[in-house]
Structures are given as structure tokens and as C-alpha cells.
Design an enzyme around this catalytic site. Sequence first.
Site, PDB file in Angstrom:
ATOM      1  N   TRP A 122       0.664  -1.349   0.259  1.00 20.76           N
ATOM      2  CA  TRP A 122       0.071   0.261  -0.047  1.00 20.76           C
ATOM      3  C   TRP A 122       0.913   1.140   0.109  1.00 20.76           C
ATOM      4  O   TRP A 122       1.907   1.537   0.595  1.00 20.76           O
ATOM      5  CB  TRP A 122      -0.979  -0.191   1.232  1.00 20.76           C
ATOM      6  CG  TRP A 122      -2.545  -0.445   1.210  1.00 20.76           C
ATOM      7  CD1 TRP A 122      -2.633  -0.797   0.189  1.00 20.76           C
ATOM      8  CD2 TRP A 122      -3.640  -0.588   2.029  1.00 20.76           C
ATOM      9  NE1 TRP A 122      -4.091  -1.739   0.349  1.00 20.76           N
ATOM     10  CE2 TRP A 122      -4.762  -1.122   1.589  1.00 20.76           C
ATOM     11  CE3 TRP A 122      -3.312  -0.540   3.787  1.00 20.76           C
ATOM     12  CZ2 TRP A 122      -5.463  -1.560   1.773  1.00 20.76           C
ATOM     13  CZ3 TRP A 122      -4.379  -0.337   4.081  1.00 20.76           C
ATOM     14  CH2 TRP A 122      -5.786  -1.347   3.216  1.00 20.76           C
ATOM     15  N   GLU A 123       0.292   2.468  -0.675  1.00 18.16           N
ATOM     16  CA  GLU A 123       0.986   3.066  -0.428  1.00 18.16           C
ATOM     17  C   GLU A 123       2.559   4.171  -0.818  1.00 18.16           C
ATOM     18  O   GLU A 123       3.009   4.943   0.095  1.00 18.16           O
ATOM     19  CB  GLU A 123       0.584   4.372   1.234  1.00 18.16           C
ATOM     20  CG  GLU A 123      -0.410   4.458   1.351  1.00 18.16           C
ATOM     21  CD  GLU A 123      -1.872   4.412   0.847  1.00 18.16           C
ATOM     22  OE1 GLU A 123      -1.778   4.822  -0.230  1.00 18.16           O
ATOM     23  OE2 GLU A 123      -3.242   3.786   0.590  1.00 18.16           O
ATOM     24  N   GLY A 124       2.710   3.413  -1.749  1.00 17.71           N
ATOM     25  CA  GLY A 124       4.139   3.071  -2.178  1.00 17.71           C
ATOM     26  C   GLY A 124       4.512   1.836  -1.997  1.00 17.71           C
ATOM     27  O   GLY A 124       4.656   2.270  -0.691  1.00 17.71           O
TER      28      GLY A 124
END
Length: 608
Positions: free
Chosen positions: A447-449
Site C-alpha cells: 500500500w501507499e507506495g
Amino acid sequence: MAANFMNTTRDQKFILKEWLDMNQVLDTDRFKGGYSLDDFDFILDNGLKGAKEVVAVSCEDSDTIGARFDNGKVITPQSSKDAYYFIVNNGFAATNVDPDDESALPMAVVWALYEYFIAANPSIQTIWLANSGAAGLIRDFGNEELKKTYLPKMYSGEWTGTMDLTEPQAGSDVGDATTKAIPTDEPGVYLIKGTKCFISGGEQDITENIVHLTLARVEGAASGTRGLSLFVIPKYLPDANGNPGEWNDINCSGIEHKLGHKGSPTCVINYGEEGKCKGFILGKAPGEDGTGQGMAQMFKMMNEERLMSGISGYALAASAYHNAVQYASERIQGRATANPKAGRCAIVKHEDIKRMLMFQKSHIEASRAMALSTFRWVDIQNYSNDPELRQQAAVFLEINTPIIKAYCSDMALQSISEALQIYGGYGFSEEYPVAAIYRDARIYPIWEGTNYIQSMDLVGRKMTMKKGQIFGAWVQHIKDFVEANKNVVGFAKEFATYIDSLKTYDEILKTALGLFATPGMAQLYATRLLHATGKVWAGKLLLEMALIAQKKIDELGKEHYDYAFYAGKVASARFFVKNVVPEIAGLLEVLKNADATAIEVEEEVFFV
């Protein structure tokens, strides 16, 4: 069994009331005259109670029934709706980012609570957590009309917000986004056309409207991330009374079938299939050079979500750990090495079981300390009137964020794996809760990078900011703690080991600096350097808390009801500093070897 959520409030209370100086936050104008440290007990106890009695009840439905897709609509279990509205109606969600809400809690306290709700049912976390971040973007960057139109319903949780970055052809390379924003005759209003994927909560039947915070490129803007702008795109355009009105040409074409988080609808969203999708730009349109403000704006939410990913990891690890402790205390198997004639015993008495439990306990406590201390710095940055404190907060937030996201989520998986191992063959069975916990936790390093992106952020940007001054100040803070406490009675061996590891870490940084001058080497070693940095920081935090705990032991004695907790804090520090921190020495040897086999090898060898 998937809903067998377990946790306690004791460590959170220790962190907020005995370790961190939360009075620096409570004494700010934002909170002065409101909450006291003692109020945290009631807040945490009731949050955990609600997590167990309401939110955890929905977990098994999320995992077994899941989110279903039917003719463009997403259908969630009723228990998910009940859990969502329990969280938002009790003031645990977006009301805390409302600057006018007098009951709002400091972020350090909010995220202590979030650990419980996330672990109780991780499938619904994206619905209420992303909403807070999306509302924060409109609050910080929207014009007055956008704020008036959207924020009241988002703060209340009647509407939710999402973060829409990823596209099928772009993935993590956001700069390759092709979603278009076409100007209209109405200032600030654009027609949006494109597709986003992996959008958590992009379609659901829990709230009456969904507000998409979406990155798109205005026609004529620069290529890459520089040309992106951020848009507010509601599923239904609000009418004159602020209620959902006309459908805004947004369609969900499907949801992902996932390893975990099965109750969380991860959607493919199509904008403007009929050419009627309206988006409202946040901030200014791209200037003559084609530069948009979207990525800078979105990074504010992304950084919050990255911290959320790390917290989510250790939240699930904590639940797995508490379940494993209970199982180990009840499972009778084998005989204790120290007294084999005593007969069969609970496996908690076996040496390797204790090692696995200490691995989990120390990593969870270190991760929790990382995250909550960092959210205290968020509170300082947001509300303190002291410019020096705010500057110090900025330093810690820059460095801490990628470490929390990557290190905590990676170590959470290892911790949950150890919890599963304690169950033996039963751990691999869905009859017991750790199997589902492991599946759910696997998303957080992605997630999220991805965690590689976080590692490159730390190594390629954060460590070199202002010619290394920012990172140097962060490391110096650790060294100052060691210098001030290295002679504390009872901790000589721990500090000696830690000081040796700090010297090794200094040599790691110097060796890496030279090695990374060769193209490709920073990318090859970044993840390992982030992990080493995480271990050094975690060791410092655990030692810091252990010193406080030992003082309490000396004051209270072994007969006190809280002795076991404080003794556990000391044990976590001793174990981690002596068993985990020294592992960084291996990285130094690897860096000295400067091995480039992985990048020099021909790709064909992977296919044989």
C-alpha cells in the site's frame, strides 16, 4: 474464529501518559482547558470495548461474505455498516480533523485508538480512515465553496472520501497517469475522463455519497508528476440543499478478488464514460510552465496513509501476538527442558516459543512507540506556538514516515508469521484467527507506495536533504540519548551492545555513501539500509521506555499488580538490543563486499 480480536490498553497508556510528554500538546491553544492525561484512560478503554463488541463482530462477515459486486454496485455485509457507523458516530473518525470540533482528540491519541479498530476488522479501515485524509485535503486546499459543500458531510461520516492515484498502465509510476481534466466555461470546473484502479472504497453501499480526490492532468499541462492537479469528484453532485443530487458520470466496473481484506471493495473506477463527469480543482490551475499543484497536495494525504500502513501492520501483529500468547498458555505438549519429569506442560514453557513471543512483543512495542511518538510530532507541528519545536517536528516527520511505513509493515509480517508458527499445524488452518490476520496484513508493505519506494525515499531523498543536515540531526538525537544514559545502573550490557551497533551504523552510512555513487547500487541496497535504520531507531525507543519502566519497578516492587507490565518493557528492550540490533553488522559486511550480482546477472537466468 477470524473475529477473535484481542488487545489491551496498557501499553498505549504507558506511551501516552508515562513516556511521551503529551502535556506539550494538551497545553497548546487547540487543546488547552480540554482533555487531561487521565482522560486518556476512559477514551482508550471505551475505544477498545467498542472494537471488541462492535467492530470485531463484523470481521468474520468481511472475510467470509466479503464485498460483492453486482451490476455496477458494491454490496457489503450489514455488520460492516454497523461497525462503520459505530466508529464515526462516536467521534473516532473524521471529526478529529475538523478544526472547529471542540471534542477533537490529539492525533497521537486518535491513532492509539485506531490500532484497535484496524485490528478488529481491517477490511473496513479504508472507508473511515481515507475519509479523514480526503477531508483534510479539502480543508487545507479547497476554496470556501468546496469547504462549505463537502466538509460537513465528510466530517460527520455521512459521506466518505477516497484517494485516487493509481491507473492500470501506470501503477506506482504516478507520473504516467493519463486521466484528463478538460476545462469548462465555469471557473475551477473540469470534465474528467479516465480510469483509476485499486481504489479502496471507490464504490460501496455504506454512505450516501463518495467524494473522490483524484489526480488528473489538465490539457496542456506538463508531463510526469509535475503536471498533475488534484480534483474533488463526487459520485453525486450536491444539490442546492447539500444533499446528493445528479449522478456525476462515475462508474465502478469491478472490484478486485484479493488475498485478504475481502470485505474492503477495491475498485476500478471509470470517469466520464458519457463525457459528463465534473471535477472541481483544488488550488490553482497549472501555470504557464504547466506545473500543477496536485502531487504536493496529495503527498499530505499520502504521508498520513503511509503512517497508517505501518500502524495497520503492527495492529494486526498485536492481535496475532495476543492470540498466540493465549494459545501457548493453553496448548499442552512436550516437557519442559528444566524439569522433564514434571510431565507434559504448556508450550509457553518451551524455549523457542518464548523466543518467538519475545520477537513479537519487542517488535510490536517498538513499532507502536515509533508511530505514536511520530503522531505526537504531528500534533506539535500542527498546534505548537514554539517555532523551534515545530522545526524539530518537521525533522522527525521527514525521516520517520518512510521508516514507519516500511519497517513496521515488514516486521509485522514476520511477527505474525511467528505467531502462526506457535500454533503449529493449527496456525495454517482457517479455524484459528492468525491465518486470516496474516492474509490481511500482507497488503501493508504494498500500500501507499511499495516498501522499496519508501526505502528510496529515505536513502535517495531524506538522507541527503540539506546536504545531510536533516538526517544528521535525526541521528544526533539518538546519540544524545545514549550519551545521557549510557551509565544508568543495570543497563551497562545493553548500552555497550547498542553503542557498538551505533558505531557499526555510522560505518554503514559512510560505506553506503561511497557505494551509492555507482549507478544502481543505492536501489539494490536501499531496503536493507532502511531496515538497519529501523532497528537502530527501535532499539533507542525501547531502551528509553525501559529506563522509565525500571524506575517504576524500583519504586513499586515485585508485588505490585503492574510489575509484570514494567518487567515486560525492560525485557523487550534487553531482547531487542541484544538480539535484533546487532543484526545490522551483517549489512556492513555485505556493503563492503559491494556485490552487484543481482543487477549484473542476465535476466534469462531467472527463467530456467
